[in-house]
Scaffold this motif. Structure first.
Motif, PDB file in Angstrom:
ATOM      1  N   TRP A  85     143.184  35.553  53.019  1.00 22.95           N
ATOM      2  CA  TRP A  85     142.213  35.496  54.109  1.00 22.95           C
ATOM      3  C   TRP A  85     142.887  35.498  55.483  1.00 22.95           C
ATOM      4  O   TRP A  85     142.225  35.660  56.503  1.00 22.95           O
ATOM      5  N   LEU A  86     144.226  35.362  55.508  1.00 21.07           N
ATOM      6  CA  LEU A  86     144.963  35.429  56.774  1.00 21.07           C
ATOM      7  C   LEU A  86     145.405  36.858  57.115  1.00 21.07           C
ATOM      8  O   LEU A  86     146.052  37.070  58.122  1.00 21.07           O
ATOM      9  N   ARG A  87     145.058  37.820  56.261  1.00 19.42           N
ATOM     10  CA  ARG A  87     145.427  39.206  56.529  1.00 19.42           C
ATOM     11  C   ARG A  87     144.625  39.715  57.726  1.00 19.42           C
ATOM     12  O   ARG A  87     143.420  39.589  57.784  1.00 19.42           O
ATOM     13  N   VAL A  88     145.362  40.269  58.687  1.00 15.97           N
ATOM     14  CA  VAL A  88     144.758  40.821  59.901  1.00 15.97           C
ATOM     15  C   VAL A  88     144.773  42.337  59.773  1.00 15.97           C
ATOM     16  O   VAL A  88     145.808  42.928  59.437  1.00 15.97           O
ATOM     17  N   HIS A  89     143.658  42.973  60.036  1.00 16.53           N
ATOM     18  CA  HIS A  89     143.553  44.429  59.946  1.00 16.53           C
ATOM     19  C   HIS A  89     143.508  45.030  61.349  1.00 16.53           C
ATOM     20  O   HIS A  89     142.801  44.527  62.224  1.00 16.53           O
ATOM     21  N   GLY A  90     144.266  46.099  61.518  1.00 13.62           N
ATOM     22  CA  GLY A  90     144.337  46.762  62.810  1.00 13.62           C
ATOM     23  C   GLY A  90     144.031  48.245  62.699  1.00 13.62           C
ATOM     24  O   GLY A  90     144.852  49.016  62.200  1.00 13.62           O
ATOM     25  N   PRO A  91     142.848  48.666  63.119  1.00 12.82           N
ATOM     26  CA  PRO A  91     142.523  50.092  63.087  1.00 12.82           C
ATOM     27  C   PRO A  91     143.256  50.859  64.194  1.00 12.82           C
ATOM     28  O   PRO A  91     143.305  50.401  65.337  1.00 12.82           O
ATOM     29  N   CYS A  92     143.838  51.993  63.810  1.00 12.69           N
ATOM     30  CA  CYS A  92     144.607  52.829  64.739  1.00 12.69           C
ATOM     31  C   CYS A  92     144.311  54.299  64.464  1.00 12.69           C
ATOM     32  O   CYS A  92     143.732  54.654  63.441  1.00 12.69           O
ATOM     33  N   ARG A  93     144.778  55.133  65.364  1.00 16.63           N
ATOM     34  CA  ARG A  93     144.745  56.581  65.166  1.00 16.63           C
ATOM     35  C   ARG A  93     146.090  57.113  65.650  1.00 16.63           C
ATOM     36  O   ARG A  93     146.593  56.692  66.695  1.00 16.63           O
ATOM     37  N   VAL A  94     146.662  58.044  64.884  1.00 17.63           N
ATOM     38  CA  VAL A  94     147.923  58.645  65.291  1.00 17.63           C
ATOM     39  C   VAL A  94     147.662  59.519  66.515  1.00 17.63           C
ATOM     40  O   VAL A  94     146.803  60.406  66.493  1.00 17.63           O
ATOM     41  N   VAL A  95     148.385  59.235  67.580  1.00 19.77           N
ATOM     42  CA  VAL A  95     148.241  59.968  68.842  1.00 19.77           C
ATOM     43  C   VAL A  95     149.112  61.219  68.819  1.00 19.77           C
ATOM     44  O   VAL A  95     148.710  62.276  69.287  1.00 19.77           O
ATOM     45  N   TRP A  96     150.305  61.067  68.267  1.00 22.59           N
ATOM     46  CA  TRP A  96     151.247  62.189  68.222  1.00 22.59           C
ATOM     47  C   TRP A  96     152.190  62.000  67.032  1.00 22.59           C
ATOM     48  O   TRP A  96     152.394  60.888  66.558  1.00 22.59           O
ATOM     49  N   ALA A  97     152.685  63.099  66.537  1.00 22.90           N
ATOM     50  CA  ALA A  97     153.678  63.079  65.464  1.00 22.90           C
ATOM     51  C   ALA A  97     154.647  64.216  65.718  1.00 22.90           C
ATOM     52  O   ALA A  97     154.269  65.261  66.272  1.00 22.90           O
ATOM     53  N   VAL A  98     155.895  64.009  65.336  1.00 20.06           N
ATOM     54  CA  VAL A  98     156.926  65.018  65.537  1.00 20.06           C
ATOM     55  C   VAL A  98     157.809  65.054  64.295  1.00 20.06           C
ATOM     56  O   VAL A  98     158.099  64.029  63.694  1.00 20.06           O
ATOM     57  N   GLU A  99     158.186  66.254  63.911  1.00 15.94           N
ATOM     58  CA  GLU A  99     159.105  66.449  62.796  1.00 15.94           C
ATOM     59  C   GLU A  99     160.010  67.617  63.173  1.00 15.94           C
ATOM     60  O   GLU A  99     159.686  68.777  62.935  1.00 15.94           O
ATOM     61  N   GLU A 100     161.123  67.270  63.795  1.00 15.03           N
ATOM     62  CA  GLU A 100     162.066  68.263  64.290  1.00 15.03           C
ATOM     63  C   GLU A 100     163.391  68.126  63.552  1.00 15.03           C
ATOM     64  O   GLU A 100     163.556  67.238  62.711  1.00 15.03           O
ATOM     65  N   GLU A 101     164.334  68.966  63.892  1.00 13.20           N
ATOM     66  CA  GLU A 101     165.632  68.974  63.230  1.00 13.20           C
ATOM     67  C   GLU A 101     166.377  67.654  63.375  1.00 13.20           C
ATOM     68  O   GLU A 101     167.055  67.206  62.456  1.00 13.20           O
ATOM     69  N   ARG A 102     166.246  67.002  64.541  1.00 10.10           N
ATOM     70  CA  ARG A 102     166.997  65.769  64.789  1.00 10.10           C
ATOM     71  C   ARG A 102     166.129  64.603  65.240  1.00 10.10           C
ATOM     72  O   ARG A 102     166.638  63.576  65.670  1.00 10.10           O
ATOM     73  N   ARG A 103     164.820  64.759  65.133  1.00 11.18           N
ATOM     74  CA  ARG A 103     163.896  63.721  65.594  1.00 11.18           C
ATOM     75  C   ARG A 103     162.612  63.805  64.782  1.00 11.18           C
ATOM     76  O   ARG A 103     162.039  64.887  64.624  1.00 11.18           O
ATOM     77  N   ALA A 104     162.169  62.663  64.254  1.00  9.33           N
ATOM     78  CA  ALA A 104     160.925  62.635  63.478  1.00  9.33           C
ATOM     79  C   ALA A 104     160.269  61.270  63.652  1.00  9.33           C
ATOM     80  O   ALA A 104     160.953  60.246  63.733  1.00  9.33           O
ATOM     81  N   GLY A 105     158.959  61.269  63.702  1.00  2.00           N
ATOM     82  CA  GLY A 105     158.241  60.011  63.803  1.00  2.00           C
ATOM     83  C   GLY A 105     156.852  60.210  64.365  1.00  2.00           C
ATOM     84  O   GLY A 105     156.351  61.338  64.432  1.00  2.00           O
ATOM     85  N   PHE A 106     156.251  59.120  64.780  1.00  2.27           N
ATOM     86  CA  PHE A 106     154.886  59.184  65.290  1.00  2.27           C
ATOM     87  C   PHE A 106     154.591  57.987  66.180  1.00  2.27           C
ATOM     88  O   PHE A 106     155.311  56.986  66.158  1.00  2.27           O
ATOM     89  N   GLY A 107     153.514  58.114  66.919  1.00  3.84           N
ATOM     90  CA  GLY A 107     152.988  57.010  67.698  1.00  3.84           C
ATOM     91  C   GLY A 107     151.518  56.860  67.374  1.00  3.84           C
ATOM     92  O   GLY A 107     150.809  57.861  67.255  1.00  3.84           O
ATOM     93  N   TYR A 108     151.079  55.626  67.176  1.00  4.74           N
ATOM     94  CA  TYR A 108     149.642  55.432  66.982  1.00  4.74           C
ATOM     95  C   TYR A 108     149.107  54.449  67.996  1.00  4.74           C
ATOM     96  O   TYR A 108     149.815  53.607  68.522  1.00  4.74           O
TER      97      TYR A 108
END
Length: 176
Positions: A85-108
């Motif tokens: 019951w202590l679990r906190v839920h956080g709704p998000c949406r991915v704003v941007w994602a990148v998958e390049e040769e030397r950089r990969a990840g996302f921001g939400y």
């Protein structure tokens, strides 16, 4: 972004995409934690997949309920921290994602109902010297009464969480 209105219409803050641009919007707490994961192409690829496919989060004990198996622009995700019951839920949406040769990840970014207001990014990068790093960056302010009441404890928790992301991801890379 193809249609910014579709991506930003329900965010709980205005500065969408600031983590991708490296901006530090005024009026927010800022976080920037960088952790060395290892070196080499294999390290980078394994770490990038673990971040983009939510495996880093799940390995930390975070529940992830996402619209897609991989982080991509506009994917809705609800993260859950804690137990029972202590679990906190956080709704998000991915704003941007990148998958390049030397950089990969996302921001939400946070959606209404999230206990914080702001954006968080998880980026794996391969440097010129072959080293591979995870950078966790964010900007946020309390979004509900209890995160406001927790004051500086939230900042400490966020920093500890970002450091744990690095440790867990380093372990995932080393084990597989």
């Amino acid at each position: 972004m193809s249609d910014t209105r579709l991506v930003t219409e329900d965010f709980s803050y205005a500065e969408t995409g600031a983590t991708q641009r490296g901006e530090r919007p005024a009026g927010y707490r800022h976080l920037h934690v960088r952790t060395r994961l290892g070196a080499g192409e294999g390290c980078f690829r394994t770490a990038a997949r673990a971040v983009l496919e939510w495996r880093m989060h799940r390995a930390m004990g975070v529940t992830v309920d996402a619209d897609a198996e991989q982080a991509a622009e506009s994917v809705r995700v609800v993260v859950g921290l804690g137990v029972g019951w202590l679990r906190v839920h956080g709704p998000c949406r991915v704003v941007w994602a990148v998958e390049e040769e030397r950089r990969a990840g996302f921001g939400y970014g946070t959606l209404p109902g999230h206990p914080e207001v702001g954006e968080e990014a998880f980026v794996v990068s391969a440097e010129e010297d072959g080293s591979v790093w995870l950078t966790v960056s964010s900007f946020s302010v309390p979004g509900v009464w209890w995160t406001r009441a927790a004051g500086p404890l939230i900042t400490l928790f966020q920093r500890a969480y970002a450091r744990r992301c690095g440790r867990v991801l380093r372990h995932l890379v080393q084990s597989g």
